[in-house]
Design a protein around this motif. Structure first.
Motif, PDB file in Angstrom:
ATOM      1  N   SER A   1       0.852  -1.191   0.000  1.00 38.67           N
ATOM      2  CA  SER A   1       0.000   0.000   0.000  1.00 38.67           C
ATOM      3  C   SER A   1       0.884   1.237   0.000  1.00 38.67           C
ATOM      4  CB  SER A   1      -0.940   0.002   1.207  1.00 38.67           C
ATOM      5  OG  SER A   1      -0.200  -0.054   2.420  1.00 38.67           O
ATOM      6  N   TRP A   2       0.249   2.365  -0.308  1.00 37.93           N
ATOM      7  CA  TRP A   2       0.937   3.657  -0.345  1.00 37.93           C
ATOM      8  C   TRP A   2       0.386   4.483   0.790  1.00 37.93           C
ATOM      9  CZ3 TRP A   2       4.992   6.120  -2.120  1.00 37.93           C
ATOM     10  CH2 TRP A   2       4.988   7.510  -2.202  1.00 37.93           C
ATOM     11  N   ASP A   3       1.261   4.866   1.724  1.00 35.76           N
ATOM     12  CA  ASP A   3       0.775   5.572   2.918  1.00 35.76           C
ATOM     13  C   ASP A   3       1.088   7.059   2.909  1.00 35.76           C
ATOM     14  OD1 ASP A   3       3.482   5.684   3.413  1.00 35.76           O
ATOM     15  OD2 ASP A   3       3.453   4.322   5.137  1.00 35.76           O
ATOM     16  N   GLY A   4       1.477   7.587   1.754  1.00 42.47           N
ATOM     17  CA  GLY A   4       1.769   9.010   1.646  1.00 42.47           C
ATOM     18  C   GLY A   4       3.239   9.330   1.776  1.00 42.47           C
ATOM     19  N   SER A   5       3.972   8.500   2.496  1.00 43.36           N
ATOM     20  CA  SER A   5       5.409   8.722   2.642  1.00 43.36           C
ATOM     21  C   SER A   5       6.228   7.655   1.930  1.00 43.36           C
ATOM     22  CB  SER A   5       5.794   8.751   4.127  1.00 43.36           C
ATOM     23  OG  SER A   5       5.487   7.509   4.745  1.00 43.36           O
ATOM     24  N   GLY A   6       5.560   6.671   1.376  1.00 40.74           N
ATOM     25  CA  GLY A   6       6.271   5.612   0.678  1.00 40.74           C
ATOM     26  C   GLY A   6       5.445   4.353   0.603  1.00 40.74           C
ATOM     27  N   LEU A   7       6.047   3.305   0.039  1.00 43.28           N
ATOM     28  CA  LEU A   7       5.377   2.024  -0.092  1.00 43.28           C
ATOM     29  C   LEU A   7       5.566   1.202   1.174  1.00 43.28           C
ATOM     30  CD1 LEU A   7       6.374   1.111  -3.753  1.00 43.28           C
ATOM     31  CD2 LEU A   7       4.118   1.777  -2.954  1.00 43.28           C
ATOM     32  N   SER A   8       4.466   0.635   1.621  1.00 44.88           N
ATOM     33  CA  SER A   8       4.489  -0.203   2.811  1.00 44.88           C
ATOM     34  C   SER A   8       4.020  -1.602   2.417  1.00 44.88           C
ATOM     35  CB  SER A   8       3.553   0.389   3.873  1.00 44.88           C
ATOM     36  OG  SER A   8       3.442  -0.457   4.993  1.00 44.88           O
ATOM     37  N   VAL A   9       4.593  -2.634   3.026  1.00 47.10           N
ATOM     38  CA  VAL A   9       4.222  -4.009   2.691  1.00 47.10           C
ATOM     39  C   VAL A   9       3.924  -4.790   3.961  1.00 47.10           C
ATOM     40  CG1 VAL A   9       6.644  -4.765   2.633  1.00 47.10           C
ATOM     41  CG2 VAL A   9       4.885  -6.091   1.447  1.00 47.10           C
ATOM     42  N   GLU A  10       2.882  -5.591   3.883  1.00 50.23           N
ATOM     43  CA  GLU A  10       2.491  -6.449   4.997  1.00 50.23           C
ATOM     44  C   GLU A  10       2.277  -7.862   4.476  1.00 50.23           C
ATOM     45  OE1 GLU A  10      -0.820  -6.711   8.597  1.00 50.23           O
ATOM     46  OE2 GLU A  10      -1.002  -5.197   7.015  1.00 50.23           O
ATOM     47  N   PRO A  11       3.150  -8.816   4.820  1.00 53.73           N
ATOM     48  CA  PRO A  11       2.935 -10.199   4.390  1.00 53.73           C
ATOM     49  C   PRO A  11       1.613 -10.727   4.933  1.00 53.73           C
ATOM     50  CG  PRO A  11       5.162  -9.895   5.263  1.00 53.73           C
ATOM     51  CD  PRO A  11       4.389  -8.654   5.602  1.00 53.73           C
ATOM     52  N   VAL A  12       0.854 -11.419   4.088  1.00 52.60           N
ATOM     53  CA  VAL A  12      -0.408 -11.988   4.561  1.00 52.60           C
ATOM     54  C   VAL A  12      -0.121 -13.269   5.331  1.00 52.60           C
ATOM     55  CG1 VAL A  12      -1.672 -10.984   2.631  1.00 52.60           C
ATOM     56  CG2 VAL A  12      -0.836 -13.339   2.464  1.00 52.60           C
ATOM     57  N   ARG A  13      -1.006 -13.591   6.232  1.00 55.08           N
ATOM     58  CA  ARG A  13      -0.879 -14.844   6.973  1.00 55.08           C
ATOM     59  C   ARG A  13      -1.436 -15.963   6.109  1.00 55.08           C
ATOM     60  NH1 ARG A  13      -2.792 -14.514  13.085  1.00 55.08           N
ATOM     61  NH2 ARG A  13      -1.696 -16.520  13.000  1.00 55.08           N
ATOM     62  N   TRP A  14      -0.617 -16.951   5.852  1.00 54.88           N
ATOM     63  CA  TRP A  14      -1.073 -18.050   5.019  1.00 54.88           C
ATOM     64  C   TRP A  14      -0.570 -19.359   5.602  1.00 54.88           C
ATOM     65  CZ3 TRP A  14       2.315 -20.075   0.688  1.00 54.88           C
ATOM     66  CH2 TRP A  14       3.642 -19.664   0.826  1.00 54.88           C
ATOM     67  N   HIS A  15      -1.225 -20.435   5.210  1.00 55.47           N
ATOM     68  CA  HIS A  15      -0.941 -21.738   5.800  1.00 55.47           C
ATOM     69  C   HIS A  15      -0.336 -22.683   4.767  1.00 55.47           C
ATOM     70  CE1 HIS A  15      -3.122 -20.513   9.403  1.00 55.47           C
ATOM     71  NE2 HIS A  15      -4.073 -20.056   8.614  1.00 55.47           N
ATOM     72  N   GLY A  16       0.540 -22.140   3.942  1.00 53.76           N
ATOM     73  CA  GLY A  16       1.214 -22.982   2.981  1.00 53.76           C
ATOM     74  C   GLY A  16       0.664 -22.841   1.578  1.00 53.76           C
ATOM     75  N   SER A  17       1.226 -23.631   0.680  1.00 59.16           N
ATOM     76  CA  SER A  17       0.963 -23.458  -0.743  1.00 59.16           C
ATOM     77  C   SER A  17      -0.418 -23.887  -1.197  1.00 59.16           C
ATOM     78  CB  SER A  17       2.025 -24.204  -1.550  1.00 59.16           C
ATOM     79  OG  SER A  17       2.049 -25.574  -1.193  1.00 59.16           O
ATOM     80  N   SER A  18      -1.187 -24.523  -0.330  1.00 59.13           N
ATOM     81  CA  SER A  18      -2.568 -24.865  -0.706  1.00 59.13           C
ATOM     82  C   SER A  18      -3.574 -23.836  -0.216  1.00 59.13           C
ATOM     83  CB  SER A  18      -2.936 -26.249  -0.154  1.00 59.13           C
ATOM     84  OG  SER A  18      -2.875 -26.238   1.267  1.00 59.13           O
ATOM     85  N   ASP A  19      -3.110 -22.817   0.524  1.00 58.31           N
ATOM     86  CA  ASP A  19      -4.007 -21.825   1.120  1.00 58.31           C
ATOM     87  C   ASP A  19      -4.237 -20.668   0.146  1.00 58.31           C
ATOM     88  OD1 ASP A  19      -5.509 -20.258   2.797  1.00 58.31           O
ATOM     89  OD2 ASP A  19      -3.839 -19.704   4.135  1.00 58.31           O
ATOM     90  N   LEU A  20      -5.028 -20.932  -0.896  1.00 61.84           N
ATOM     91  CA  LEU A  20      -5.291 -19.905  -1.906  1.00 61.84           C
ATOM     92  C   LEU A  20      -6.100 -18.747  -1.339  1.00 61.84           C
ATOM     93  CD1 LEU A  20      -4.939 -19.149  -4.890  1.00 61.84           C
ATOM     94  CD2 LEU A  20      -7.085 -20.354  -5.363  1.00 61.84           C
ATOM     95  N   GLN A  21      -6.983 -19.026  -0.366  1.00 61.06           N
ATOM     96  CA  GLN A  21      -7.827 -17.978   0.195  1.00 61.06           C
ATOM     97  C   GLN A  21      -7.006 -16.823   0.758  1.00 61.06           C
ATOM     98  OE1 GLN A  21     -11.093 -17.566   0.054  1.00 61.06           O
ATOM     99  NE2 GLN A  21     -10.948 -15.641   1.212  1.00 61.06           N
ATOM    100  N   ALA A  22      -5.820 -17.130   1.301  1.00 58.31           N
ATOM    101  CA  ALA A  22      -4.990 -16.069   1.878  1.00 58.31           C
ATOM    102  C   ALA A  22      -4.538 -15.069   0.827  1.00 58.31           C
ATOM    103  CB  ALA A  22      -3.770 -16.681   2.570  1.00 58.31           C
TER     104      ALA A  22
END
Length: 422
Positions: free
Chosen positions: A361-382
């Motif tokens: 996301s862009w917070d006005g001062s730069g790009l910010s990144v937040e890794p999503v919580r996922w449960h491995g390579s079968s967790d497409l919903q994440a």
């Protein structure tokens, strides 16, 4: 195992741009030029007014004030019939050709026309030559380059080509991408899964990724875990520019894809990449020129993607998209890596570099990144909350909030930031 960078180099060393085709300009949006386009005209083709107002001689308005005789009115598309001489002016509309003798335009807001419409009183700042005028050829001169080879055609490029009369343009075509999901456990997406079954979501996902990357998806359905069915469907897929197989590329007893591809003459380039998820990735090339059933010759680029959906998604974004960009003649072909600040502390674990679905996301001062919580390579919903992947090195590592990490965008630049291709 190859590193991701080594695997990308191997893929792009094989991939070659598709042979150019000529299409109507109306059909060229999203394609990439395969020729340099030069202008056949000066643009604009005449000195033109940029404002509604009066075409004047700047010498008559050295103080910014004058009363001038109106000699004619010119609208866009008309040709002036009278030159502007000392003490005279022509009423002119935006886009109209400037009459001979005039070298400036005074906007209508600075002019008062008398009741009879015979003269105009002008009161403004000093008028200098060139005010509110675009000179002939200011944008382009005959023979100048409009677009280079390798330019993605967006709406503004389409407009620029139309301006110079380029009603047909030579481009690289959209690659056709066959998509074949493998596995006895798969059922169509409109079916209710039984015991031990799952829906064939990868086909829909890969088809959507293909379309977003500028290709033409060719879904082939499901190939069962038997050699006859798999071979028949692979042979159909080899008629496309790219063939994506989902599943069957690891080392299980039902992972038949590598051996079937080898039996059909597909040359293996790489198998297994040091990454998480996506380690089992397979890539090879099949020469179509010796097959009389294939009209266009050339080669088919074959990707054996892991069956777990997040692995397939990420391998597509890293490797398949890069191959498609090269086929389309759009450089740079490899994924473009940018930096973003971590929004919160993050612990990366594992013996291989991780390509973690993430939200940028862009917070006005730069790009910010937040890794999503996922449960491995079968967790497409994440991944539905992700628009990128964050890259973390191998080994258990603690990353602190505010620390810069590499990210690769999936969906274009986040809202609030300038838009550009990734």
């Amino acid at each position: 195992m190859l590193t991701v960078q080594q695997a990308l180099i191997a893929v792009l060393n094989e991939a070659q741009p598709l042979a150019p085709v000529t299409v109507k300009l109306a059909d060229a949006l999203g394609l990439v030029t395969a020729e340099e386009i030069l202008s056949d005209i000066d643009s604009p083709p005449f000195d033109k007014a940029l404002m509604d107002g009066f075409a004047v001689r700047s010498a008559d308005l050295t103080t910014g004030e004058a009363r001038l005789t109106i000699i004619e009115e010119i609208t866009a598309g008309m040709t002036p019939s009278k030159p502007v001489i000392a003490g005279h002016a022509t009423r002119i509309m935006t886009g109209a050709a400037l009459p001979e003798g005039a070298d400036a335009v005074v906007k209508i807001e600075d002019a008062r026309i008398d009741a009879e419409g015979q003269s105009v009183a002008i009161q403004t700042a000093r008028v200098e030559a060139g005010r509110h005028i675009m000179n002939r050829g200011a944008s382009l001169k005959t023979g100048e380059r409009v677009l280079p080879t390798g330019r993605l055609l967006r709406p503004q490029e389409i407009g620029a080509l139309a301006e110079v009369g380029k009603h047909q343009v030579r481009v690289r075509p959209r690659p056709t991408v066959a998509i074949l999901a493998t596995g006895d456990e798969l059922v169509p997406i409109d079916a209710k899964p039984g015991a031990g079954q799952i829906r064939n979501s990868n086909e829909s996902m890969l088809a959507a990724q293909t379309a977003r990357a500028g290709g033409v998806p060719v879904p082939l359905g499901i190939a069962r875990d038997n050699r006859a069915d798999l071979r028949e469907k692979i042979q159909a897929g080899l008629q496309s520019n790219v063939l994506l197989l989902s599943g069957g590329v690891s080392e299980g007893t039902r992972d038949l894809v590598p051996s079937e591809l080898a039996s059909l003459g597909v040359r293996n380039v790489l198998h297994k990449v040091n990454m998480r998820p996506g380690k089992p990735l397979w890539f090879g090339v099949w020469n179509r020129s010796g097959n009389p059933s294939i009209k266009d010759g050339g080669v088919t680029y074959v990707f054996g993607l892991p069956g777990n959906p997040v692995s397939s998604l990420i391998c597509f974004e890293l490797f398949v998209r890069s191959c498609m960009r090269r086929l389309r003649g759009w450089e740079p072909a490899e994924p473009q890596v940018i930096s973003a600040r971590l929004a919160a502390d993050h612990v990366a674990r594992g013996e291989r570099p991780t390509y973690n679905p993430a939200r940028v996301s862009w917070d006005g001062s730069g790009l910010s990144v937040e890794p999503v919580r996922w449960h491995g390579s079968s967790d497409l919903q994440a991944t539905v909350d992700a628009n990128a992947m964050a890259v973390f090195t191998s080994g258990d590592t603690m990353y602190s909030a505010g620390q810069s990490v590499d990210v690769i965008l999936w969906d274009g630049w986040p809202q609030g930031w300038e838009s550009r291709p990734w």
